[in-house]
Design a protein around this motif. Structure first.
Motif, PDB file in Angstrom:
ATOM      1  N   ILE A  50     -25.083 169.956 108.966  1.00  0.00           N
ATOM      2  CA  ILE A  50     -26.261 169.433 108.271  1.00  0.00           C
ATOM      3  C   ILE A  50     -27.207 170.596 108.016  1.00  0.00           C
ATOM      4  CG2 ILE A  50     -26.077 167.123 109.264  1.00  0.00           C
ATOM      5  CD1 ILE A  50     -28.313 167.863 111.219  1.00  0.00           C
ATOM      6  N   ASP A  51     -28.110 170.433 107.067  1.00  0.00           N
ATOM      7  CA  ASP A  51     -29.046 171.500 106.736  1.00  0.00           C
ATOM      8  C   ASP A  51     -30.365 170.894 106.266  1.00  0.00           C
ATOM      9  OD1 ASP A  51     -29.975 174.099 106.363  1.00  0.00           O
ATOM     10  OD2 ASP A  51     -29.281 174.170 104.287  1.00  0.00           O
ATOM     11  N   PHE A  52     -31.427 171.131 107.037  1.00  0.00           N
ATOM     12  CA  PHE A  52     -32.764 170.663 106.697  1.00  0.00           C
ATOM     13  C   PHE A  52     -33.700 171.876 106.702  1.00  0.00           C
ATOM     14  CE2 PHE A  52     -30.639 166.864 108.011  1.00  0.00           C
ATOM     15  CZ  PHE A  52     -31.236 165.826 107.296  1.00  0.00           C
ATOM     16  N   PRO A  53     -33.661 172.684 105.652  1.00  0.00           N
ATOM     17  CA  PRO A  53     -34.439 173.926 105.651  1.00  0.00           C
ATOM     18  C   PRO A  53     -35.945 173.715 105.720  1.00  0.00           C
ATOM     19  CG  PRO A  53     -33.516 173.481 103.470  1.00  0.00           C
ATOM     20  CD  PRO A  53     -32.882 172.508 104.414  1.00  0.00           C
ATOM     21  N   LYS A  54     -36.431 172.552 105.273  1.00  0.00           N
ATOM     22  CA  LYS A  54     -37.868 172.291 105.299  1.00  0.00           C
ATOM     23  C   LYS A  54     -38.327 171.646 106.603  1.00  0.00           C
ATOM     24  CE  LYS A  54     -38.232 171.848 100.262  1.00  0.00           C
ATOM     25  NZ  LYS A  54     -38.661 170.978  99.132  1.00  0.00           N
ATOM     26  N   VAL A  55     -37.361 171.414 107.514  1.00  0.00           N
ATOM     27  CA  VAL A  55     -37.691 170.820 108.818  1.00  0.00           C
ATOM     28  C   VAL A  55     -37.144 171.761 109.888  1.00  0.00           C
ATOM     29  CG1 VAL A  55     -37.606 168.721 110.222  1.00  0.00           C
ATOM     30  CG2 VAL A  55     -37.398 168.563 107.731  1.00  0.00           C
ATOM     31  N   PRO A  56     -37.908 172.762 110.262  1.00  0.00           N
ATOM     32  CA  PRO A  56     -37.377 173.809 111.151  1.00  0.00           C
ATOM     33  C   PRO A  56     -36.837 173.301 112.475  1.00  0.00           C
ATOM     34  CG  PRO A  56     -39.484 174.472 110.190  1.00  0.00           C
ATOM     35  CD  PRO A  56     -39.286 173.043 109.825  1.00  0.00           C
ATOM     36  N   ALA A  57     -37.367 172.209 113.006  1.00  0.00           N
ATOM     37  CA  ALA A  57     -36.892 171.708 114.295  1.00  0.00           C
ATOM     38  C   ALA A  57     -35.449 171.214 114.203  1.00  0.00           C
ATOM     39  CB  ALA A  57     -37.803 170.594 114.802  1.00  0.00           C
ATOM     40  N   ILE A  58     -35.009 170.853 113.007  1.00  0.00           N
ATOM     41  CA  ILE A  58     -33.610 170.456 112.790  1.00  0.00           C
ATOM     42  C   ILE A  58     -32.828 171.635 112.233  1.00  0.00           C
ATOM     43  CG2 ILE A  58     -32.036 168.898 111.584  1.00  0.00           C
ATOM     44  CD1 ILE A  58     -34.253 166.822 111.537  1.00  0.00           C
ATOM     45  N   GLY A  59     -33.271 172.163 111.109  1.00  0.00           N
ATOM     46  CA  GLY A  59     -32.646 173.333 110.517  1.00  0.00           C
ATOM     47  C   GLY A  59     -31.189 173.107 110.159  1.00  0.00           C
ATOM     48  N   SER A  60     -30.376 174.141 110.355  1.00  0.00           N
ATOM     49  CA  SER A  60     -28.937 174.077 110.086  1.00  0.00           C
ATOM     50  C   SER A  60     -28.193 173.888 111.405  1.00  0.00           C
ATOM     51  CB  SER A  60     -28.473 175.357 109.400  1.00  0.00           C
ATOM     52  OG  SER A  60     -27.087 175.330 109.147  1.00  0.00           O
ATOM     53  N   GLN A  61     -27.350 172.874 111.467  1.00  0.00           N
ATOM     54  CA  GLN A  61     -26.604 172.568 112.683  1.00  0.00           C
ATOM     55  C   GLN A  61     -25.137 172.319 112.333  1.00  0.00           C
ATOM     56  OE1 GLN A  61     -28.311 169.202 114.759  1.00  0.00           O
ATOM     57  NE2 GLN A  61     -30.360 170.114 114.862  1.00  0.00           N
ATOM     58  N   TRP A  62     -24.257 172.712 113.249  1.00  0.00           N
ATOM     59  CA  TRP A  62     -22.832 172.396 113.146  1.00  0.00           C
ATOM     60  C   TRP A  62     -22.344 171.858 114.479  1.00  0.00           C
ATOM     61  CZ3 TRP A  62     -19.681 172.335 108.956  1.00  0.00           C
ATOM     62  CH2 TRP A  62     -20.135 172.970 107.798  1.00  0.00           C
ATOM     63  N   PHE A  63     -21.448 170.883 114.398  1.00  0.00           N
ATOM     64  CA  PHE A  63     -20.826 170.339 115.607  1.00  0.00           C
ATOM     65  C   PHE A  63     -19.353 170.100 115.284  1.00  0.00           C
ATOM     66  CE2 PHE A  63     -19.433 166.866 118.372  1.00  0.00           C
ATOM     67  CZ  PHE A  63     -19.800 167.378 119.610  1.00  0.00           C
ATOM     68  N   SER A  64     -18.468 170.495 116.192  1.00  0.00           N
ATOM     69  CA  SER A  64     -17.034 170.379 115.947  1.00  0.00           C
ATOM     70  C   SER A  64     -16.338 169.928 117.216  1.00  0.00           C
ATOM     71  CB  SER A  64     -16.470 171.724 115.486  1.00  0.00           C
ATOM     72  OG  SER A  64     -15.120 171.604 115.068  1.00  0.00           O
ATOM     73  N   THR A  65     -15.454 168.936 117.108  1.00  0.00           N
ATOM     74  CA  THR A  65     -14.783 168.403 118.290  1.00  0.00           C
ATOM     75  C   THR A  65     -13.504 167.679 117.912  1.00  0.00           C
ATOM     76  OG1 THR A  65     -15.058 166.962 120.232  1.00  0.00           O
ATOM     77  CG2 THR A  65     -16.046 166.213 118.183  1.00  0.00           C
ATOM     78  N   THR A  66     -12.549 167.667 118.829  1.00  0.00           N
ATOM     79  CA  THR A  66     -11.451 166.724 118.695  1.00  0.00           C
ATOM     80  C   THR A  66     -12.003 165.337 118.990  1.00  0.00           C
ATOM     81  OG1 THR A  66     -10.858 167.096 121.016  1.00  0.00           O
ATOM     82  CG2 THR A  66      -9.675 168.384 119.348  1.00  0.00           C
ATOM     83  N   MET A  67     -11.320 164.310 118.494  1.00  0.00           N
ATOM     84  CA  MET A  67     -11.870 162.963 118.619  1.00  0.00           C
ATOM     85  C   MET A  67     -10.897 162.043 119.358  1.00  0.00           C
ATOM     86  SD  MET A  67     -14.466 161.068 118.171  1.00  0.00           S
ATOM     87  CE  MET A  67     -15.399 162.287 117.258  1.00  0.00           C
ATOM     88  N   ASP A  68     -11.326 161.589 120.525  1.00  0.00           N
ATOM     89  CA  ASP A  68     -10.631 160.545 121.264  1.00  0.00           C
ATOM     90  C   ASP A  68     -11.695 159.701 121.946  1.00  0.00           C
ATOM     91  OD1 ASP A  68     -11.449 161.961 123.575  1.00  0.00           O
ATOM     92  OD2 ASP A  68      -9.589 163.106 123.609  1.00  0.00           O
ATOM     93  N   GLU A  69     -11.290 158.653 122.625  1.00  0.00           N
ATOM     94  CA  GLU A  69     -12.274 157.735 123.199  1.00  0.00           C
ATOM     95  C   GLU A  69     -13.165 158.427 124.236  1.00  0.00           C
ATOM     96  OE1 GLU A  69     -12.580 153.440 125.581  1.00  0.00           O
ATOM     97  OE2 GLU A  69     -10.637 154.153 124.816  1.00  0.00           O
ATOM     98  N   PHE A  70     -12.586 159.271 125.063  1.00  0.00           N
ATOM     99  CA  PHE A  70     -13.368 159.945 126.094  1.00  0.00           C
ATOM    100  C   PHE A  70     -14.430 160.849 125.461  1.00  0.00           C
ATOM    101  CE2 PHE A  70     -14.125 163.688 128.731  1.00  0.00           C
ATOM    102  CZ  PHE A  70     -14.591 163.090 129.898  1.00  0.00           C
ATOM    103  N   THR A  71     -14.013 161.669 124.493  1.00  0.00           N
ATOM    104  CA  THR A  71     -14.953 162.572 123.839  1.00  0.00           C
ATOM    105  C   THR A  71     -16.024 161.798 123.096  1.00  0.00           C
ATOM    106  OG1 THR A  71     -13.224 164.233 123.588  1.00  0.00           O
ATOM    107  CG2 THR A  71     -15.146 164.438 122.154  1.00  0.00           C
TER     108      THR A  71
END
Length: 365
Positions: free
Chosen positions: A191-212
């Motif tokens: 995601i990218d919110f350049p006008k909202v510095p507290a959020i800014g640019s973020q990335w999250f990456s994960t395998t997906m299963d019920e536990f995760t």
């Protein structure tokens, strides 16, 4: 890129199905008992109740809108074919009946393996928001328990999973969704919110299963920008939104109702939404979330749902060639770097758009 070169590239693409439905050796499941949750709905502000009821094998997940806004006898399948355009949520509609803001509940049902379920909505036409995440839905599912689903003849059905064999993509402005073949489900979200510095640019990456999902995704809450709240309410939206069911961030003052559950909670919530929207690819009690590496950048419900429609098209016949990713090596003239990709991805690629034949993406390894 020249038109002859593009034609040569397209000629290498086979007109085969991009998705297969693979066996798992496991039966479809449903809830072991009925269970319900009530709360305020995000957009209408109504106090609604969602009752989750066991369903037979092969029925899949579907809604029945019991409130005054809808016909009580209309069954609305939780499938992308019944998605209608709506702002800031995913809405299902059939024969004049509708259910709004289904994504968090659908996300939890998909991730927890509830393949068949009847969902009755009372008090309005919207799923209650609860705390703005899927955490309470996961807890509700665990309270009910799971069991093997049986059909009308007391037979169980094997659970199938959709597996991607050809890369696919969809772009809208600076937003995109790409899926690559993989041996397990992996989701990368930016995601990218350049006008909202507290959020800014973020990335999250994960395998997906019920536990995760339960540990890393389910408790991530929906978020909004404080300076946009009044405009959304003037548009008739988020009447039920509050600091109790969303995290609110100001462009100038930062987070107004901390603490966050994760430092990248907004990005994780986007993964939650994606799982919910991709669950609408499910058919006949089978899994909806694709076995693939799914990469989403600045994607919302509309892009999610359009991509699922593309998946549906690709699973039933030859895909549109201008929606495929073409694997090319070595690099050719005209390639431009795709911006904002996280450096942790296990591959590198570049993107080019064919000037005379629409959206053609070239990947370079």
């Amino acid at each position: 890129m020249s038109s002859p070169l593009l034609r040569r590239l397209l000629s290498t693409c086979s007109a085969t199905r991009s998705i297969s439905w693979n066996t798992t050796g496991r039966p479809q499941q449903t809830l072991a008992s009925a269970v319900s949750r009530s709360g305020t709905a995000l957009h209408s502000g109504d106090f609604t109740t969602a009752r989750l009821v066991p369903a037979a094998a092969g029925e899949g997940r579907y809604f029945v809108a019991c409130g005054s806004h809808s016909r009580s006898d209309t069954r609305i399948p939780a499938s992308v074919g019944h998605v209608v355009e709506s702002a800031l949520c995913t809405t299902l509609c059939r024969d004049g009946a509708r259910v709004r803001t289904v994504e968090h509940l659908m996300s939890a049902l998909e991730a927890c393996g509830v393949d068949n379920c009847r969902i009755e909505i009372d008090g309005g036409d919207e799923v209650p928001l609860l705390d703005g995440s899927a955490k309470e839905w996961v807890e509700t599912i665990r309270q009910a328990g799971l069991c093997v689903a049986e059909d009308q003849k007391s037979n169980n059905l094997e659970r199938l999973v959709p597996k991607l064999h050809e890369p696919l993509y969809l772009c809208q402005g600076s937003s995109f969704l790409i899926a690559f073949p993989a041996q397990e489900t992996h989701i990368t979200c930016g995601i990218d919110f350049p006008k909202v510095p507290a959020i800014g640019s973020q990335w999250f990456s994960t395998t997906m299963d019920e536990f995760t999902y339960t540990k890393e995704i389910a408790s991530a809450r929906t978020f909004c920008i404080y300076e946009e709240v009044e405009a959304m309410r003037q548009a008739g939206l988020i009447k039920g939104g509050s600091a109790d069911n969303a995290i609110v961030c100001s462009a100038t003052a930062g987070w107004l109702n901390p603490p966050l559950r994760f430092c990248d909670e907004p990005c994780r919530h986007k993964v939650l939404d994606l799982v919910g929207d991709f669950s609408l690819f499910a058919q006949n009690g089978n899994q909806g979330l694709l076995v693939a590496h799914i990469i989403a950048y600045k994607a919302g419900h509309a892009l999610h749902n359009n991509f699922v429609r593309l998946l549906l098209q690709s699973s039933t016949g030859p895909e549109c060639l201008d929606q495929r990713i073409l694997w090319i090596c070595p690099a050719v003239d005209g390639i431009v770097n795709m911006p904002c990709l996280p450096p942790t991805l296990p591959w590198k690629f570049a993107c080019a758009v064919g000037q005379s034949a629409g959206n053609a993406v070239i990947l370079v390894f």
